[in-house]
Structures are given as C-alpha cells and as structure tokens.
Design a protein around this motif. Structure first.
Motif, PDB file in Angstrom:
ATOM      1  N   LEU A 390       0.821  -1.212   0.000  1.00 36.66           N
ATOM      2  CA  LEU A 390       0.000   0.000   0.000  1.00 36.66           C
ATOM      3  C   LEU A 390       0.851   1.256   0.000  1.00 36.66           C
ATOM      4  CD1 LEU A 390      -2.752  -1.196   2.499  1.00 36.66           C
ATOM      5  CD2 LEU A 390      -3.115  -0.564   0.113  1.00 36.66           C
ATOM      6  N   GLU A 391       1.999   1.182   0.658  1.00 35.88           N
ATOM      7  CA  GLU A 391       2.919   2.322   0.650  1.00 35.88           C
ATOM      8  C   GLU A 391       3.401   2.624  -0.767  1.00 35.88           C
ATOM      9  OE1 GLU A 391       7.382   3.167   2.385  1.00 35.88           O
ATOM     10  OE2 GLU A 391       5.956   2.117   3.687  1.00 35.88           O
ATOM     11  N   LEU A 392       3.710   1.566  -1.526  1.00 38.62           N
ATOM     12  CA  LEU A 392       4.141   1.746  -2.911  1.00 38.62           C
ATOM     13  C   LEU A 392       2.994   2.277  -3.772  1.00 38.62           C
ATOM     14  CD1 LEU A 392       6.230  -1.529  -3.407  1.00 38.62           C
ATOM     15  CD2 LEU A 392       7.126   0.790  -3.127  1.00 38.62           C
ATOM     16  N   ILE A 393       1.796   1.730  -3.556  1.00 39.81           N
ATOM     17  CA  ILE A 393       0.637   2.165  -4.346  1.00 39.81           C
ATOM     18  C   ILE A 393       0.343   3.643  -4.093  1.00 39.81           C
ATOM     19  CG2 ILE A 393      -1.861   1.880  -4.639  1.00 39.81           C
ATOM     20  CD1 ILE A 393      -1.433  -1.113  -3.960  1.00 39.81           C
ATOM     21  N   ASN A 394       0.327   4.016  -2.813  1.00 39.21           N
ATOM     22  CA  ASN A 394       0.038   5.411  -2.468  1.00 39.21           C
ATOM     23  C   ASN A 394       1.129   6.359  -2.948  1.00 39.21           C
ATOM     24  OD1 ASN A 394      -2.398   4.764  -1.221  1.00 39.21           O
ATOM     25  ND2 ASN A 394      -1.411   4.374   0.758  1.00 39.21           N
ATOM     26  N   GLY A 395       2.335   5.805  -3.129  1.00 37.91           N
ATOM     27  CA  GLY A 395       3.438   6.629  -3.639  1.00 37.91           C
ATOM     28  C   GLY A 395       3.488   6.687  -5.150  1.00 37.91           C
ATOM     29  N   GLY A 396       2.520   6.079  -5.816  1.00 43.73           N
ATOM     30  CA  GLY A 396       2.459   6.118  -7.267  1.00 43.73           C
ATOM     31  C   GLY A 396       3.481   5.245  -7.955  1.00 43.73           C
ATOM     32  N   GLU A 397       3.973   4.220  -7.264  1.00 47.49           N
ATOM     33  CA  GLU A 397       5.025   3.378  -7.826  1.00 47.49           C
ATOM     34  C   GLU A 397       4.497   2.089  -8.456  1.00 47.49           C
ATOM     35  OE1 GLU A 397       8.569   2.934  -5.403  1.00 47.49           O
ATOM     36  OE2 GLU A 397       7.879   4.536  -4.074  1.00 47.49           O
ATOM     37  N   ALA A 398       3.183   1.946  -8.534  1.00 44.57           N
ATOM     38  CA  ALA A 398       2.608   0.743  -9.147  1.00 44.57           C
ATOM     39  C   ALA A 398       2.337   0.997 -10.616  1.00 44.57           C
ATOM     40  CB  ALA A 398       1.313   0.365  -8.441  1.00 44.57           C
ATOM     41  N   GLU A 399       2.899   0.167 -11.476  1.00 42.83           N
ATOM     42  CA  GLU A 399       2.668   0.325 -12.908  1.00 42.83           C
ATOM     43  C   GLU A 399       1.211   0.057 -13.264  1.00 42.83           C
ATOM     44  OE1 GLU A 399       5.341  -1.930 -15.288  1.00 42.83           O
ATOM     45  OE2 GLU A 399       7.149  -1.042 -14.405  1.00 42.83           O
ATOM     46  N   ASP A 400       0.633  -0.962 -12.640  1.00 45.79           N
ATOM     47  CA  ASP A 400      -0.786  -1.292 -12.845  1.00 45.79           C
ATOM     48  C   ASP A 400      -1.449  -1.228 -11.472  1.00 45.79           C
ATOM     49  OD1 ASP A 400      -3.277  -2.354 -13.280  1.00 45.79           O
ATOM     50  OD2 ASP A 400      -2.586  -4.011 -14.550  1.00 45.79           O
ATOM     51  N   GLU A 401      -1.993  -0.049 -11.161  1.00 45.54           N
ATOM     52  CA  GLU A 401      -2.529   0.167  -9.820  1.00 45.54           C
ATOM     53  C   GLU A 401      -3.701  -0.762  -9.517  1.00 45.54           C
ATOM     54  OE1 GLU A 401      -4.751   3.782  -7.669  1.00 45.54           O
ATOM     55  OE2 GLU A 401      -2.722   4.265  -8.392  1.00 45.54           O
ATOM     56  N   THR A 402      -4.558  -1.022 -10.511  1.00 47.93           N
ATOM     57  CA  THR A 402      -5.704  -1.912 -10.308  1.00 47.93           C
ATOM     58  C   THR A 402      -5.233  -3.299  -9.884  1.00 47.93           C
ATOM     59  OG1 THR A 402      -7.025  -0.724 -11.931  1.00 47.93           O
ATOM     60  CG2 THR A 402      -7.690  -2.984 -11.416  1.00 47.93           C
ATOM     61  N   HIS A 403      -4.232  -3.807 -10.565  1.00 48.54           N
ATOM     62  CA  HIS A 403      -3.697  -5.134 -10.240  1.00 48.54           C
ATOM     63  C   HIS A 403      -3.066  -5.123  -8.851  1.00 48.54           C
ATOM     64  CE1 HIS A 403      -2.024  -9.117 -11.430  1.00 48.54           C
ATOM     65  NE2 HIS A 403      -1.082  -8.773 -10.565  1.00 48.54           N
ATOM     66  N   ALA A 404      -2.332  -4.055  -8.544  1.00 47.00           N
ATOM     67  CA  ALA A 404      -1.637  -3.977  -7.253  1.00 47.00           C
ATOM     68  C   ALA A 404      -2.628  -3.949  -6.095  1.00 47.00           C
ATOM     69  CB  ALA A 404      -0.734  -2.746  -7.227  1.00 47.00           C
ATOM     70  N   VAL A 405      -3.719  -3.186  -6.248  1.00 48.71           N
ATOM     71  CA  VAL A 405      -4.730  -3.129  -5.190  1.00 48.71           C
ATOM     72  C   VAL A 405      -5.401  -4.498  -5.032  1.00 48.71           C
ATOM     73  CG1 VAL A 405      -6.928  -2.089  -4.528  1.00 48.71           C
ATOM     74  CG2 VAL A 405      -5.103  -0.663  -5.445  1.00 48.71           C
ATOM     75  N   ALA A 406      -5.637  -5.166  -6.156  1.00 49.56           N
ATOM     76  CA  ALA A 406      -6.225  -6.506  -6.086  1.00 49.56           C
ATOM     77  C   ALA A 406      -5.304  -7.467  -5.343  1.00 49.56           C
ATOM     78  CB  ALA A 406      -6.511  -7.035  -7.487  1.00 49.56           C
ATOM     79  N   LEU A 407      -3.999  -7.288  -5.493  1.00 47.46           N
ATOM     80  CA  LEU A 407      -3.043  -8.136  -4.776  1.00 47.46           C
ATOM     81  C   LEU A 407      -3.164  -7.924  -3.265  1.00 47.46           C
ATOM     82  CD1 LEU A 407      -0.666 -10.144  -5.211  1.00 47.46           C
ATOM     83  CD2 LEU A 407       0.871  -8.168  -5.045  1.00 47.46           C
ATOM     84  N   VAL A 408      -3.368  -6.675  -2.854  1.00 47.62           N
ATOM     85  CA  VAL A 408      -3.534  -6.402  -1.418  1.00 47.62           C
ATOM     86  C   VAL A 408      -4.852  -7.000  -0.914  1.00 47.62           C
ATOM     87  CG1 VAL A 408      -3.639  -4.604   0.346  1.00 47.62           C
ATOM     88  CG2 VAL A 408      -2.144  -4.309  -1.635  1.00 47.62           C
ATOM     89  N   GLU A 409      -5.877  -6.945  -1.754  1.00 47.55           N
ATOM     90  CA  GLU A 409      -7.144  -7.574  -1.358  1.00 47.55           C
ATOM     91  C   GLU A 409      -6.984  -9.090  -1.221  1.00 47.55           C
ATOM     92  OE1 GLU A 409     -10.143  -6.354  -4.114  1.00 47.55           O
ATOM     93  OE2 GLU A 409     -10.571  -4.540  -2.964  1.00 47.55           O
ATOM     94  N   LEU A 410      -6.115  -9.671  -2.026  1.00 50.65           N
ATOM     95  CA  LEU A 410      -5.827 -11.101  -1.887  1.00 50.65           C
ATOM     96  C   LEU A 410      -5.190 -11.375  -0.526  1.00 50.65           C
ATOM     97  CD1 LEU A 410      -5.717 -13.933  -3.172  1.00 50.65           C
ATOM     98  CD2 LEU A 410      -3.458 -13.318  -4.092  1.00 50.65           C
ATOM     99  N   ILE A 411      -4.338 -10.460  -0.074  1.00 54.90           N
ATOM    100  CA  ILE A 411      -3.714 -10.613   1.241  1.00 54.90           C
ATOM    101  C   ILE A 411      -4.788 -10.577   2.333  1.00 54.90           C
ATOM    102  CG2 ILE A 411      -2.148  -9.545   2.909  1.00 54.90           C
ATOM    103  CD1 ILE A 411      -0.517  -8.514   0.515  1.00 54.90           C
ATOM    104  N   ALA A 412      -5.766  -9.678   2.190  1.00 57.34           N
ATOM    105  CA  ALA A 412      -6.863  -9.614   3.162  1.00 57.34           C
ATOM    106  C   ALA A 412      -7.638 -10.931   3.179  1.00 57.34           C
ATOM    107  CB  ALA A 412      -7.790  -8.444   2.822  1.00 57.34           C
TER     108      ALA A 412
END
Length: 448
Positions: A390-412
């Motif tokens: 989430l720190e990387l996502i909020n810092g704009g470092e995710a190339e595919d933000e949708t995919h990255a957020v989905a990865l965090v939801e997988l962790i949940a």
C-alpha cells in the motif's frame, strides 16, 4: 377419462416402492395439483404407500436402521434393504387385522408391534431362503435373533440419548437391566442389543459410552478386550486407520474440496481417539493402545508436514523484489505484478484454510503449538506485505494500480482464511482509500 391401466399401476408401484420418503412427499404434492382420474388414482397409491411405511416403521422401527449401511462407513451388522420389504409383506399377509392398531400411539400399539416382530423372527427361521436368498444359516440366525430382541430395544432406543451421553445412576441401572434381559433371551443377546443400538447412533464413537455403562468393569481395557464387546472398539479403530490413510494421502493440489474431506477425517479420528482416552482405560502397551498411538503419530506427521509448507506457499504467491532506495542502498519490496490466480494461489488458499480447519484436531494430535506459532508468523508476514504494498501504491510506484490493489485484497482474503478477522478488516479499510491521485481503486478479485 379412463383410470390407470394394470400396466400403469404395476410400473408406478415399482417406482413408488423405490422412492425415498422425501420424494414420496413431493410426489403427493404434485399429484394433488393434477386434475383427472389418473392423478386421483396416483394420489391414492402414494397415500397408501405412506400409510404402509408409517405402519412398518411403527412395527419394525427398532431394527430398520440395520437395513442400510452407516453413513460414516464404520463396519456394523447390517442386512439387505430389500429383505425388510419382503418381511413386511409377509407380515401383511399373515396379520392383516393387526396393522391398523399401529396407527395409534400407546401401550396397545407397542404390544402389537412387538408381536409382529416375533412373527418376523419366525418367518426368518421358517422361510429364510425366500426372504434372504443366498444367506447362510449364521446370517439368518443373526437376523431372527435381532427381531427376537425388538421388544427390549423398543424401549431402549428411547433412552439411548441418555446412555450415549453421561447417564446417571438410574439410567445406568436401566441399561444394565436391558442387557441382562437380552442375555436371558439368547446367549449373545447382549452383543446383539449393542449392535442394534449402534445402528441408531449417528456418531459412532458414542457407542463406547453405552458399552462402558453395561458393566462396572467394562471401562477397563483388559476386561473389554476379552469380552464380546471388543468388536466395537476394533471396528472404530479400523475406521480410524482407514481415515488416517486418506489424511496421509492428502495433497494441497486437491484443493478446497479435498480439504473438507481431510478436515472431516481428522475431526472424526480426533473424536474417536479422545473418546477412547476418556471412556476406555486403554493401556499404552495393549493392542488397542498401540493402534491408537500409531494413528496419532501418522496424523500428526502429516499435519506437521502440511503446516510446514504453508509459509513457502504464501511466499511464492507474494514474492518480493529488490528495489533501489537512496544511492546504492536497496531493500526488498512487494512484487506488485505478482499473479492473482493460478495453481500457486489455489494451493496457498487451500493450505491457509487448512491452518484454520485443523485448530480443533491439532490439539489432539500435539500440533497446536506449531499451528499457533505459524498463525502469529503469518499475521506478521501478511500484514507487513500489505503495508509495504500500500505504501508503494500510495506513492504512485505501481505500474498497474488496479492489479496492485487486487493483490492487497488477496492478502486480506488470506488473513480471513486463517481467521484473523480484524487484521483483514484493517487491510480492507486501507485498500478502500488506496491509490495515487487519479489512480484506479475499485477492483475485484477472481472468485476463490
């Protein structure tokens, strides 16, 4: 409109005879809604069949569970299902005037039912080959002997829930009186009574509680193993070892469906072994003691191996990569484009679900400390990975933000699978507000 022909009635009779009680009730509902004479005749056939089944259950109810195998697969004394129908048809032919008395509850109905069971016993002895083709004399003698005891078991079945739990002194005395009366009917009457009661128990291990209250000495391994009741412990241990073999053969690749089976097997084995410890004073060096120990060791070994593989499976799904921070300094950060599905993800889901599923049996098999330590390690690992992602996502470092957020939801989801509800909620709350300005934040995971 003409009614049903003889051929129709014959065909329908065969079909109705093979319908279960639930299907029969549904058919009656359908028949009531249909118009015409044929529907009325069909409804009459269905109602007659229902009445016949109620009377058969009222008369032969103490023994009807013995005409089907146990759902749990434990070996037991059973008879062919079709034999019950043949016996009842003979009863209807011989004592047609008695069966209407079964429509009422009370002492008179019980007396009629007991008489009809004695009629059945006589039929088996006189015409066994016609009733049960191919049966040997010993099997026919067993069937007749069980019906000889129906009048005793009829009142015993009512008290079975108490005997299979923790009976008080009065209830225990009633059980011992039943066993004495059964022994006066036939030398092996006591064992047959337990066989009949066993057929009525959904939880097979509860028969141990019944057995130990049949005698003040029945709870001792040495006494019980030399008695005719030893066969019930043998059956339970044989079923335990069959399930242990299934547990040992389980692989995470079997998925969640396979997990449900192995979980049920572990819980069943744990219940039986626990009951053996509490109810029967099993000596460690006795045959039963060694068999129980072997079962525990095998399940514990498999469970330990599966738990050891959980963190490895999670690490494969949630890998990290080395990223440069300042100057030449680097650190490991979550790989935000890791796959969200595939065999590795499914295996991780299965193993994480296993961690929660075995919470109860883990204590019985000596693995709870390992499981608890693993849960703590997973909470720290998953929460940290989610925070860093989430720190990387909020810092704009995710190339595919949708995919990255989905990865965090997988962790949940992973946290939920090990029953860490609050940490999972915390991750999801942070996911809800995650994303760089203008980035996507509404995503959905593939179905688990």
């Amino acid at each position: 409109m003409p009614g049903l022909s003889i051929a129709h009635r014959t065909a329908l009779s065969h079909i109705v005879d093979r319908c279960g009680d639930e299907v029969l009730a549904q058919l009656k509902t359908v028949a009531r809604a249909l118009p015409g004479d044929r529907a009325a005749e069909l409804l009459a056939m269905l109602q007659a069949e229902s009445l016949d089944r109620r009377r058969r259950q009222a008369a032969l109810g103490p023994l009807t569970p013995m005409f089907r195998p146990r759902v749990d697969g434990v070996e037991c004394l059973t008879f062919p299902a079709e034999t019950l129908g043949r016996l009842w048809r003979v009863v209807l032919e011989r004592e047609p005037e008695l069966t209407p008395s079964l429509d009422q509850d009370g002492v008179d109905a019980d007396a009629v039912a007991d008489r009809l069971c004695l009629v059945v016993a006589g039929v088996v002895r006189d015409h066994g080959e016609a009733i049960w083709p191919g049966a040997d004399p010993a099997a026919l003698a067993e069937l007749a002997g069980c019906f000889d005891l129906a009048h005793l078991v009829r009142r015993g079945v009512v008290r079975l829930p108490f005997w299979a739990d923790r009976p008080d002194d009065e209830q225990g005395a009633e059980l011992r009186l039943l066993m004495r009366d059964a022994g006066s009917v036939a030398p092996d009457g006591s064992r047959r009574v337990i066989d009949i009661l066993f057929a009525h128990l959904d939880e097979a291990w509860r028969i141990l509680r019944v057995i130990v209250h049949t005698s003040s000495a029945a709870g001792r391994d040495g006494f019980l193993s030399e008695s005719e009741m030893a066969i019930f412990v043998d059956r339970l241990l044989a079923a335990v070892h069959a399930r242990v073999a299934r547990v040992a053969a389980f692989r995470p690749q079997a998925g969640l469906r396979g997990l449900e089976t192995v979980k049920a097997d572990m819980l069943w084995c744990a219940a039986v072994l626990n009951e053996l410890d509490m109810t029967v004073q099993v000596r460690p060096n006795s045959v039963w003691g060694k068999q129980a120990k072997e079962a525990r060791v095998k399940v514990a070994g498999q469970l330990q191996d599966l738990l050891k593989g959980v963190e490895t499976a999670v690490n494969k799904v949630l890998p990290t990569v080395r990223a440069q921070t300042a100057g030449r300094m680097t650190r490991q950060v979550p790989k935000l484009d890791a796959p969200l599905d595939g065999d590795g993800v499914e295996q991780a889901r299965t193993l994480l679900s296993l961690v929660a599923a075995v919470r109860s049996p883990a204590g019985v098999f000596g693995c709870e400390a390992q499981r608890a330590k693993l849960v703590a390690a997973l909470e720290e690992r998953l929460s940290r990975h989610a925070d860093e992602a989430l720190e990387l996502i909020n810092g704009g470092e995710a190339e595919d933000e949708t995919h990255a957020v989905a990865l965090v939801e997988l962790i949940a989801e992973f946290l939920d699978r090990i029953e860490l509800v609050e940490p999972a909620r915390t991750v999801r709350r942070r996911v809800a507000v995650a994303g760089s300005p203008g980035g996507a934040s509404e995503v959905s995971l593939p179905a688990a």
